[in-house]
Design a protein around this motif. Sequence first.
Motif, PDB file in Angstrom:
ATOM      1  N   ALA A 146      -5.021  12.685  -3.752  1.00  0.00           N
ATOM      2  CA  ALA A 146      -5.428  11.373  -4.251  1.00  0.00           C
ATOM      3  C   ALA A 146      -4.353  10.810  -5.175  1.00  0.00           C
ATOM      4  O   ALA A 146      -3.644  11.551  -5.861  1.00  0.00           O
ATOM      5  N   GLY A 147      -4.218   9.492  -5.161  1.00  0.00           N
ATOM      6  CA  GLY A 147      -3.210   8.868  -6.017  1.00  0.00           C
ATOM      7  C   GLY A 147      -3.171   7.362  -5.838  1.00  0.00           C
ATOM      8  O   GLY A 147      -4.109   6.765  -5.290  1.00  0.00           O
ATOM      9  N   THR A 148      -2.083   6.775  -6.282  1.00  0.00           N
ATOM     10  CA  THR A 148      -1.886   5.328  -6.199  1.00  0.00           C
ATOM     11  C   THR A 148      -0.575   5.037  -5.478  1.00  0.00           C
ATOM     12  O   THR A 148       0.448   5.679  -5.748  1.00  0.00           O
ATOM     13  N   VAL A 149      -0.611   4.095  -4.554  1.00  0.00           N
ATOM     14  CA  VAL A 149       0.612   3.709  -3.840  1.00  0.00           C
ATOM     15  C   VAL A 149       1.573   3.067  -4.842  1.00  0.00           C
ATOM     16  O   VAL A 149       1.290   2.012  -5.407  1.00  0.00           O
ATOM     17  N   GLU A 150       2.699   3.733  -5.050  1.00  0.00           N
ATOM     18  CA  GLU A 150       3.678   3.275  -6.036  1.00  0.00           C
ATOM     19  C   GLU A 150       4.681   2.307  -5.434  1.00  0.00           C
ATOM     20  O   GLU A 150       5.108   1.342  -6.068  1.00  0.00           O
ATOM     21  N   LYS A 151       5.058   2.552  -4.146  1.00  0.00           N
ATOM     22  CA  LYS A 151       6.115   1.721  -3.551  1.00  0.00           C
ATOM     23  C   LYS A 151       6.070   1.821  -2.031  1.00  0.00           C
ATOM     24  O   LYS A 151       5.768   2.884  -1.478  1.00  0.00           O
ATOM     25  N   ILE A 152       6.375   0.720  -1.352  1.00  0.00           N
ATOM     26  CA  ILE A 152       6.556   0.683   0.099  1.00  0.00           C
ATOM     27  C   ILE A 152       7.864  -0.058   0.356  1.00  0.00           C
ATOM     28  O   ILE A 152       8.039  -1.190  -0.106  1.00  0.00           O
ATOM     29  N   TRP A 153       8.777   0.572   1.052  1.00  0.00           N
ATOM     30  CA  TRP A 153      10.088  -0.070   1.252  1.00  0.00           C
ATOM     31  C   TRP A 153      10.785   0.456   2.497  1.00  0.00           C
ATOM     32  O   TRP A 153      10.401   1.483   3.055  1.00  0.00           O
ATOM     33  N   GLU A 154      11.823  -0.266   2.907  1.00  0.00           N
ATOM     34  CA  GLU A 154      12.663   0.161   4.026  1.00  0.00           C
ATOM     35  C   GLU A 154      14.009   0.610   3.482  1.00  0.00           C
ATOM     36  O   GLU A 154      14.756  -0.197   2.915  1.00  0.00           O
ATOM     37  N   ASP A 155      14.298   1.889   3.652  1.00  0.00           N
ATOM     38  CA  ASP A 155      15.574   2.451   3.190  1.00  0.00           C
ATOM     39  C   ASP A 155      16.604   2.336   4.318  1.00  0.00           C
ATOM     40  O   ASP A 155      16.286   2.625   5.473  1.00  0.00           O
ATOM     41  N   PRO A 156      17.853   1.905   4.009  1.00  0.00           N
ATOM     42  CA  PRO A 156      18.862   1.720   5.061  1.00  0.00           C
ATOM     43  C   PRO A 156      19.119   2.973   5.893  1.00  0.00           C
ATOM     44  O   PRO A 156      19.443   2.871   7.077  1.00  0.00           O
ATOM     45  N   MET A 157      18.990   4.163   5.263  1.00  0.00           N
ATOM     46  CA  MET A 157      19.290   5.398   5.966  1.00  0.00           C
ATOM     47  C   MET A 157      18.054   6.217   6.342  1.00  0.00           C
ATOM     48  O   MET A 157      18.073   6.973   7.310  1.00  0.00           O
ATOM     49  N   ALA A 160      -0.611   1.818   7.677  1.00  0.00           N
ATOM     50  CA  ALA A 160      -2.064   1.814   7.765  1.00  0.00           C
ATOM     51  C   ALA A 160      -2.583   0.432   7.374  1.00  0.00           C
ATOM     52  O   ALA A 160      -2.025  -0.243   6.501  1.00  0.00           O
ATOM     53  N   GLU A 161      -3.646   0.013   8.013  1.00  0.00           N
ATOM     54  CA  GLU A 161      -4.176  -1.321   7.775  1.00  0.00           C
ATOM     55  C   GLU A 161      -4.582  -1.501   6.315  1.00  0.00           C
ATOM     56  O   GLU A 161      -5.308  -0.683   5.745  1.00  0.00           O
ATOM     57  N   GLY A 162      -4.069  -2.575   5.709  1.00  0.00           N
ATOM     58  CA  GLY A 162      -4.439  -2.910   4.337  1.00  0.00           C
ATOM     59  C   GLY A 162      -3.676  -2.135   3.266  1.00  0.00           C
ATOM     60  O   GLY A 162      -3.905  -2.345   2.069  1.00  0.00           O
ATOM     61  N   LEU A 163      -2.774  -1.246   3.680  1.00  0.00           N
ATOM     62  CA  LEU A 163      -2.034  -0.461   2.681  1.00  0.00           C
ATOM     63  C   LEU A 163      -1.095  -1.364   1.887  1.00  0.00           C
ATOM     64  O   LEU A 163      -0.328  -2.147   2.471  1.00  0.00           O
ATOM     65  N   ALA A 164      -1.139  -1.279   0.558  1.00  0.00           N
ATOM     66  CA  ALA A 164      -0.298  -2.115  -0.289  1.00  0.00           C
ATOM     67  C   ALA A 164      -0.027  -1.397  -1.602  1.00  0.00           C
ATOM     68  O   ALA A 164      -0.754  -0.467  -1.986  1.00  0.00           O
ATOM     69  N   VAL A 165       1.031  -1.825  -2.272  1.00  0.00           N
ATOM     70  CA  VAL A 165       1.375  -1.244  -3.564  1.00  0.00           C
ATOM     71  C   VAL A 165       0.222  -1.469  -4.546  1.00  0.00           C
ATOM     72  O   VAL A 165      -0.341  -2.568  -4.630  1.00  0.00           O
ATOM     73  N   GLY A 166      -0.138  -0.432  -5.257  1.00  0.00           N
ATOM     74  CA  GLY A 166      -1.241  -0.509  -6.210  1.00  0.00           C
ATOM     75  C   GLY A 166      -2.552  -0.006  -5.658  1.00  0.00           C
ATOM     76  O   GLY A 166      -3.508   0.207  -6.422  1.00  0.00           O
ATOM     77  N   ASN A 167      -2.626   0.185  -4.310  1.00  0.00           N
ATOM     78  CA  ASN A 167      -3.862   0.707  -3.717  1.00  0.00           C
ATOM     79  C   ASN A 167      -4.121   2.142  -4.169  1.00  0.00           C
ATOM     80  O   ASN A 167      -3.195   2.934  -4.304  1.00  0.00           O
ATOM     81  N   THR A 168      -5.383   2.455  -4.374  1.00  0.00           N
ATOM     82  CA  THR A 168      -5.787   3.838  -4.627  1.00  0.00           C
ATOM     83  C   THR A 168      -6.078   4.501  -3.286  1.00  0.00           C
ATOM     84  O   THR A 168      -6.809   3.939  -2.459  1.00  0.00           O
ATOM     85  N   VAL A 169      -5.486   5.677  -3.077  1.00  0.00           N
ATOM     86  CA  VAL A 169      -5.711   6.405  -1.827  1.00  0.00           C
ATOM     87  C   VAL A 169      -6.320   7.763  -2.142  1.00  0.00           C
ATOM     88  O   VAL A 169      -6.089   8.336  -3.209  1.00  0.00           O
TER      89      VAL A 169
END
Length: 240
Positions: A135-146, A171-180
């Motif tokens: 369990a936790g919180t989504v901290e970041k979603i990003w595209e890394d060049p490598m 995943a549907e609705g996944l966003a930064v700040g979401n609790t998972v």
Amino acid sequence: MWKKWKESELYKKLKEVRVNRAVYLSAIVILLSLAVVLAITAATNRSKKNNVTDLPEPSTTVTPAPTETEEIPDNDTPTIKDESVPELALPVSGKLIKSHSVDTQVFSQTMKDWRVHLGVDIATSANAPVSSVAAGTVEKIWEDPMMGWCVAVKHSEDCMTIYKNLAKTMAEGLAVGNTVQKGQLLGYVGDTALLEVAEDPHLHMEMTLKGLQVDPLEYFSAAVLKTLSEDTIYEEDAGK
């Protein structure tokens, strides 16, 4: 004649002188004797004192009591080294193909060179679901060049897990700040990591503790690791 001599004043004075001389000699002899006795006594005391001083001081060393033998932890318990790390589940069903390596370089099939590997690679089928290990919180979603599409989940103030080489579709609705929750879907295994594109389809997972890269496998229980090494779903998919 003799009687007169004894009664004379001269005889009396001579007799007095002899008596006084005997007294003086006796006094001198007594004083000398006392001096000798005192000297002997002082010498004896000094000798005893020196003997006491030369004796070694008593030892103050205390022998410690024997300690009990430490118990060896059960292999089925997690090897968690920090209370800020929760109990972890596998993020994806698959088989370990590359371990975390900081001190020893490993060969990169894609780059054709030797380099460190700050994470673990779990081979699985393409588009396999990837879940949060705790369990936790989504901290970041990003595209890394490598390393392609990535998701970071913060589980505590000190602990974070990072999932890389994901497909672009999350995943549907996944966003930064979401609790998972533990086991909740984050995304799917992709082939977006250019740095590892020559490898079989896999999830690249990393973990940080207090800001430092650590080996994720050290924080899974032995039972969880056993399923990782004996995975059959991946082997069946690979044989098709």
